[in-house]
Scaffold this motif. Structure first.
Motif, short mmCIF file in Angstrom:
data_model
loop_
_atom_site.label_atom_id
_atom_site.label_comp_id
_atom_site.label_asym_id
_atom_site.label_seq_id
_atom_site.Cartn_x
_atom_site.Cartn_y
_atom_site.Cartn_z
N GLU A 54 0.85 -1.19 0.00
CA GLU A 54 0.00 0.00 0.00
C GLU A 54 0.89 1.24 0.00
O GLU A 54 1.96 1.23 0.60
N PRO A 55 0.45 2.32 -0.67
CA PRO A 55 -0.80 2.47 -1.42
C PRO A 55 -0.79 1.62 -2.69
O PRO A 55 0.27 1.21 -3.15
N SER A 59 -6.22 2.25 -3.60
CA SER A 59 -6.06 3.58 -3.02
C SER A 59 -6.36 4.65 -4.06
O SER A 59 -7.03 5.65 -3.78
N TRP A 60 -5.88 4.44 -5.30
CA TRP A 60 -6.20 5.38 -6.39
C TRP A 60 -7.69 5.36 -6.69
O TRP A 60 -8.29 6.40 -6.95
N CYS A 72 -0.26 7.88 -4.94
CA CYS A 72 -0.26 6.42 -4.75
C CYS A 72 0.97 5.72 -5.34
O CYS A 72 1.13 4.52 -5.13
#
Length: 232
Positions: A54-55, A59-60, A72
């Motif tokens: 992560e990211p 996350s995006w 990200c």
């Protein structure tokens, strides 16, 4: 011009992720700004590169815009990496959005282009995302093993890319990975496929089975191909 390269094949375990990363590292070494996007579940790119899971693409997805993409990415040397999915269920959650809409793969690659990436590489390690990834790409690196099974898979993959996803044959390139004395030679590989599908891409490279690559992966060094058929 702008290149969005899909690294794909119907077979598992043929080195798609390793090749995608090597291609990205080579582009970075040429001073090209490159974004490498993992599409595996779980994604192997962070493991290979020693990055955090992560990211990631999810996350995006929570902020599917250029600023969200910039937030990200992680650095793998000169390469910007957007990690893929932490698990198969998370990929399944995203898959319905991957073809169309603000969080689609086409939207992602478009944002990358607007951010100034001349090269985007999609590591298609999950077949569930093959169609939207190929639709977002303008170039295909088709990876196959040097076996009869690999030849048959390459024929079917090329047919799908050309006829179902609209990639023109001249934008598709075939790479046979991991050949050795006991496998098909490049000549025999092509001879076994041409009669069944004449539009199969021309052979761009044949990469030998090289223990130095495994050693590089085990030590988390970039898996460069020093004898470099990839650069030809």
């Amino acid at each position: 011009g702008w290149r969005c390269i899909a690294v794909w094949g119907l077979e598992g375990g043929v080195g798609k992720t390793t090749l995608a990363r090597a291609l990205a590292q080579d582009a970075g070494a040429r001073r090209l700004q490159v974004l490498l996007v993992g599409l595996g579940a779980p994604d192997m790119l962070p493991l290979q590169a020693g990055l955090s899971p992560e990211p990631n693409l999810l996350s995006w997805r929570a902020a599917p815009n250029a600023e969200g993409l910039q937030a990200c990415v992680q650095k793998d040397g000169e390469v910007d990496v957007l990690a893929g999915f932490p698990s198969p269920p998370s990929l399944g959650e995203y898959a319905p959005e991957s073809m169309d809409g603000p969080s689609s793969l086409a939207a992602l690659t478009g944002q990358a282009a607007r951010l100034g990436y001349p090269v985007v590489i999609l590591d298609i390690s999950s077949q569930e995302l093959a169609a939207p990834a190929l639709a977002a790409a303008n170039t295909l690196l088709l990876v196959a093993s040097p076996t009869i099974q690999g030849a048959l898979a390459a024929v079917e993959a090329a047919r799908l890319a050309h006829q179902e996803c609209g990639l023109p044959p001249e934008n598709c390139h075939l790479l046979v990975n991991g050949y050795r004395s006991s496998t098909l030679s490049a000549e025999l590989f092509l001879k076994s496929t041409r009669p069944s599908y004449p539009a199969l891409p021309q052979l761009a490279a044949a990469v030998p089975d090289d223990p130095a690559i495994e050693e590089a992966l085990n030590s988390r060094r970039p898996p460069y191909y020093q004898s470099d058929p990839l650069r030809s």
